[in-house]
Design a protein around this motif. Structure first.
Motif, PDB file in Angstrom:
ATOM      1  N   ARG A 118     -61.175 -68.593  22.925  1.00 17.86           N
ATOM      2  CA  ARG A 118     -61.289 -67.245  22.367  1.00 17.86           C
ATOM      3  C   ARG A 118     -62.653 -66.675  22.750  1.00 17.86           C
ATOM      4  N   PRO A 119     -62.684 -65.527  23.445  1.00 18.97           N
ATOM      5  CA  PRO A 119     -63.956 -64.990  23.925  1.00 18.97           C
ATOM      6  C   PRO A 119     -64.711 -64.269  22.815  1.00 18.97           C
ATOM      7  N   PRO A 120     -66.008 -64.047  23.004  1.00 20.65           N
ATOM      8  CA  PRO A 120     -66.783 -63.347  21.977  1.00 20.65           C
ATOM      9  C   PRO A 120     -66.480 -61.861  21.902  1.00 20.65           C
ATOM     10  N   GLU A 121     -65.848 -61.304  22.932  1.00 21.62           N
ATOM     11  CA  GLU A 121     -65.608 -59.856  22.960  1.00 21.62           C
ATOM     12  C   GLU A 121     -64.517 -59.406  21.992  1.00 21.62           C
ATOM     13  N   THR A 122     -63.625 -60.318  21.581  1.00 26.60           N
ATOM     14  CA  THR A 122     -62.534 -59.936  20.689  1.00 26.60           C
ATOM     15  C   THR A 122     -61.977 -61.165  19.971  1.00 26.60           C
ATOM     16  N   PRO A 123     -61.573 -61.019  18.706  1.00 26.76           N
ATOM     17  CA  PRO A 123     -60.949 -62.131  17.990  1.00 26.76           C
ATOM     18  C   PRO A 123     -59.424 -62.144  18.123  1.00 26.76           C
ATOM     19  N   GLN A 124     -58.863 -61.229  18.913  1.00 23.13           N
ATOM     20  CA  GLN A 124     -57.416 -61.039  18.893  1.00 23.13           C
ATOM     21  C   GLN A 124     -56.683 -61.892  19.931  1.00 23.13           C
ATOM     22  N   LEU A 125     -56.958 -63.201  19.913  1.00 24.24           N
ATOM     23  CA  LEU A 125     -56.250 -64.135  20.790  1.00 24.24           C
ATOM     24  C   LEU A 125     -54.892 -64.463  20.177  1.00 24.24           C
ATOM     25  N   ASP A 126     -53.827 -64.217  20.929  1.00 22.28           N
ATOM     26  CA  ASP A 126     -52.467 -64.402  20.430  1.00 22.28           C
ATOM     27  C   ASP A 126     -51.720 -65.385  21.329  1.00 22.28           C
ATOM     28  N   TYR A 127     -50.605 -65.882  20.831  1.00 17.33           N
ATOM     29  CA  TYR A 127     -49.780 -66.857  21.536  1.00 17.33           C
ATOM     30  C   TYR A 127     -48.466 -66.209  21.966  1.00 17.33           C
ATOM     31  N   GLU A 128     -47.878 -66.732  23.042  1.00 13.88           N
ATOM     32  CA  GLU A 128     -46.538 -66.332  23.482  1.00 13.88           C
ATOM     33  C   GLU A 128     -45.905 -67.526  24.178  1.00 13.88           C
ATOM     34  N   GLY A 129     -44.948 -68.180  23.524  1.00 19.02           N
ATOM     35  CA  GLY A 129     -44.269 -69.317  24.124  1.00 19.02           C
ATOM     36  C   GLY A 129     -43.218 -68.866  25.129  1.00 19.02           C
ATOM     37  N   GLU A 130     -43.212 -69.485  26.307  1.00 12.42           N
ATOM     38  CA  GLU A 130     -42.301 -69.061  27.362  1.00 12.42           C
ATOM     39  C   GLU A 130     -41.889 -70.234  28.247  1.00 12.42           C
ATOM     40  N   ILE A 131     -40.841 -70.023  29.001  1.00 19.65           N
ATOM     41  CA  ILE A 131     -40.405 -70.946  30.043  1.00 19.65           C
ATOM     42  C   ILE A 131     -40.830 -70.359  31.384  1.00 19.65           C
ATOM     43  N   ALA A 132     -41.328 -71.210  32.253  1.00 17.62           N
ATOM     44  CA  ALA A 132     -41.738 -70.773  33.583  1.00 17.62           C
ATOM     45  C   ALA A 132     -40.922 -71.525  34.630  1.00 17.62           C
ATOM     46  N   VAL A 133     -40.552 -70.808  35.689  1.00 12.45           N
ATOM     47  CA  VAL A 133     -39.817 -71.432  36.787  1.00 12.45           C
ATOM     48  C   VAL A 133     -40.679 -71.402  38.041  1.00 12.45           C
ATOM     49  N   VAL A 134     -40.572 -72.475  38.815  1.00 13.24           N
ATOM     50  CA  VAL A 134     -41.340 -72.615  40.053  1.00 13.24           C
ATOM     51  C   VAL A 134     -40.384 -72.469  41.230  1.00 13.24           C
ATOM     52  N   GLN A 197     -29.784 -76.348  32.608  1.00 15.30           N
ATOM     53  CA  GLN A 197     -31.181 -76.533  32.229  1.00 15.30           C
ATOM     54  C   GLN A 197     -31.845 -75.223  31.810  1.00 15.30           C
ATOM     55  N   LEU A 198     -31.226 -74.083  32.145  1.00  9.02           N
ATOM     56  CA  LEU A 198     -31.836 -72.790  31.835  1.00  9.02           C
ATOM     57  C   LEU A 198     -30.896 -71.802  31.153  1.00  9.02           C
ATOM     58  N   ASP A 199     -29.610 -71.967  31.306  1.00  9.20           N
ATOM     59  CA  ASP A 199     -28.668 -70.934  30.855  1.00  9.20           C
ATOM     60  C   ASP A 199     -28.728 -70.668  29.350  1.00  9.20           C
ATOM     61  N   ASP A 200     -28.831 -71.721  28.554  1.00  5.56           N
ATOM     62  CA  ASP A 200     -28.778 -71.548  27.097  1.00  5.56           C
ATOM     63  C   ASP A 200     -29.537 -72.681  26.416  1.00  5.56           C
ATOM     64  N   ILE A 201     -30.861 -72.614  26.494  1.00 10.30           N
ATOM     65  CA  ILE A 201     -31.686 -73.631  25.850  1.00 10.30           C
ATOM     66  C   ILE A 201     -32.578 -72.978  24.802  1.00 10.30           C
ATOM     67  N   ARG A 202     -32.919 -73.749  23.791  1.00 13.97           N
ATOM     68  CA  ARG A 202     -33.740 -73.255  22.690  1.00 13.97           C
ATOM     69  C   ARG A 202     -35.221 -73.294  23.068  1.00 13.97           C
ATOM     70  N   LEU A 203     -35.927 -72.229  22.744  1.00 13.23           N
ATOM     71  CA  LEU A 203     -37.366 -72.096  22.981  1.00 13.23           C
ATOM     72  C   LEU A 203     -38.040 -71.807  21.652  1.00 13.23           C
ATOM     73  N   THR A 204     -39.034 -72.619  21.274  1.00 12.22           N
ATOM     74  CA  THR A 204     -39.720 -72.422  19.998  1.00 12.22           C
ATOM     75  C   THR A 204     -41.230 -72.477  20.182  1.00 12.22           C
ATOM     76  N   THR A 205     -41.933 -71.828  19.257  1.00 12.66           N
ATOM     77  CA  THR A 205     -43.389 -71.922  19.164  1.00 12.66           C
ATOM     78  C   THR A 205     -43.763 -72.200  17.723  1.00 12.66           C
ATOM     79  N   THR A 245     -41.021 -66.238  32.209  1.00  9.38           N
ATOM     80  CA  THR A 245     -39.772 -65.513  32.033  1.00  9.38           C
ATOM     81  C   THR A 245     -39.626 -64.690  30.753  1.00  9.38           C
ATOM     82  N   GLY A 246     -40.624 -64.666  29.872  1.00 13.49           N
ATOM     83  CA  GLY A 246     -40.543 -63.819  28.698  1.00 13.49           C
ATOM     84  C   GLY A 246     -40.609 -64.600  27.394  1.00 13.49           C
ATOM     85  N   THR A 247     -41.141 -63.959  26.339  1.00 15.02           N
ATOM     86  CA  THR A 247     -41.346 -64.618  25.049  1.00 15.02           C
ATOM     87  C   THR A 247     -40.502 -63.978  23.958  1.00 15.02           C
TER      88      THR A 247
END
Length: 285
Positions: A118-134, A197-205, A245-247
């Motif tokens: 978290r940088p000193p310029e802002t406290p607004q560090l947020d999370y976004e759980g996602e799947i990534a494809v290579v 492996q990608l069509d319908d899997i659960r993603l959680t954070t 791919t999106g959160t």
């Protein structure tokens, strides 16, 4: 099979992660400096075969994770790609006809087990759980019904965001998405071999054990094949490129009051068949 890039007493290495530890394979393949080179050579299967019957070279605790591809090609991220996430912007808003895209730089990510910063310029560090494809096989104007043929592997991403900085300008979010060490990727690459492996899997954070995000890939507004088809229309995708791919809904900014990340927090991003990406949080020194 789980392919990873790690740091050991011998420096940065790539290889295979097992329940017992890490099998270093990079010393056997000097022609491929990183896992990116392995993917560009189409040689993930070669590593898998080389690991058969080998003992671990580094037990758990004797290495730390880096991002799986330390030198990726393009990193293209898809925004607002779940229905509930889209609804956050305006009640009753229809989904857009095409995906929203932005880029991230490799230095904005850390590996599994490392702290987000978290940088000193802002406290607004947020999370976004996602799947990534290579991307494993490059191409231009890839048809959606052939898109899965172009994926080499999948992994997880915490697409950390500095919320006030994404609103510094009128039309872009780049500056809020690229703070050094603000996001994470990993822990490893899982080879992609089947659409299930990608069509319908659960993603959680989870944040500090509390479930914050929970959705399934089948509910994406733009499916992963659609993303690949759309992106490859305007830019040639190449082996080693990554698409994030999106959160789902549930990021800290959407709570009242907002629940941004603070030093000492722990974020866990999990997806079926891939694993769990875990990161702490610290303030920039």
């Amino acid at each position: 099979m789980r392919y990873a890039t790690v740091t050991t007493d011998q420096g940065r290495q790539y290889g295979i992660v097992t329940d017992a530890g890490f099998i270093a394979l990079s010393p056997d393949y000097p022609q491929w400096e990183t896992l990116t080179d392995v993917i560009r050579a189409g040689a993930l299967k070669d590593l898998a075969q080389a690991a058969m019957g080998r003992a671990v070279t580094h037990e758990t605790g004797q290495f730390t994770y880096d991002i799986p591809l330390p030198d990726p090609g393009k990193i293209i991220c898809v925004g607002v790609n779940f229905p509930d996430r889209n609804a956050e912007y305006k009640d009753g808003q229809e989904a857009p006809p095409n995906p929203s895209l932005f880029i991230r730089f490799p230095q904005s990510f850390v590996g599994h087990g490392q702290n987000l910063v978290r940088p000193p310029e802002t406290p607004q560090l947020d999370y976004e759980g996602e799947i990534a494809v290579v991307i494993g096989t490059g191409g231009r104007r890839i048809p959606a019904d052939r898109a899965y043929d172009h994926i080499a592997a999948i992994t997880l991403c915490n697409e950390g965001t500095l919320r006030d900085w994404v609103r510094h300008a009128k039309f872009n979010v780049t500056q809020g998405k690229n703070w050094d060490r603000s996001g994470a990727m990993g822990p490893w690459l899982v080879p992609f071999t089947h659409p299930a492996q990608l069509d319908d899997i659960r993603l959680t954070t989870h944040v500090n054990g509390e479930l914050r995000q929970d959705d399934r890939t089948s509910r994406m507004i733009f499916s992963i094949p659609r993303q690949i088809a759309y992106i490859s229309t305007f830019t040639t995708l190449a082996p080693g490129d990554i698409i994030v791919t999106g959160t789902p809904t549930g990021a800290g900014a959407r709570f009242d009051p907002p629940r941004f990340l603070e030093p000492g927090d722990e974020v866990q991003v999990s997806a079926e068949g891939i694993g769990t990406l875990v990161n702490g949080v610290e303030d920039e020194a």
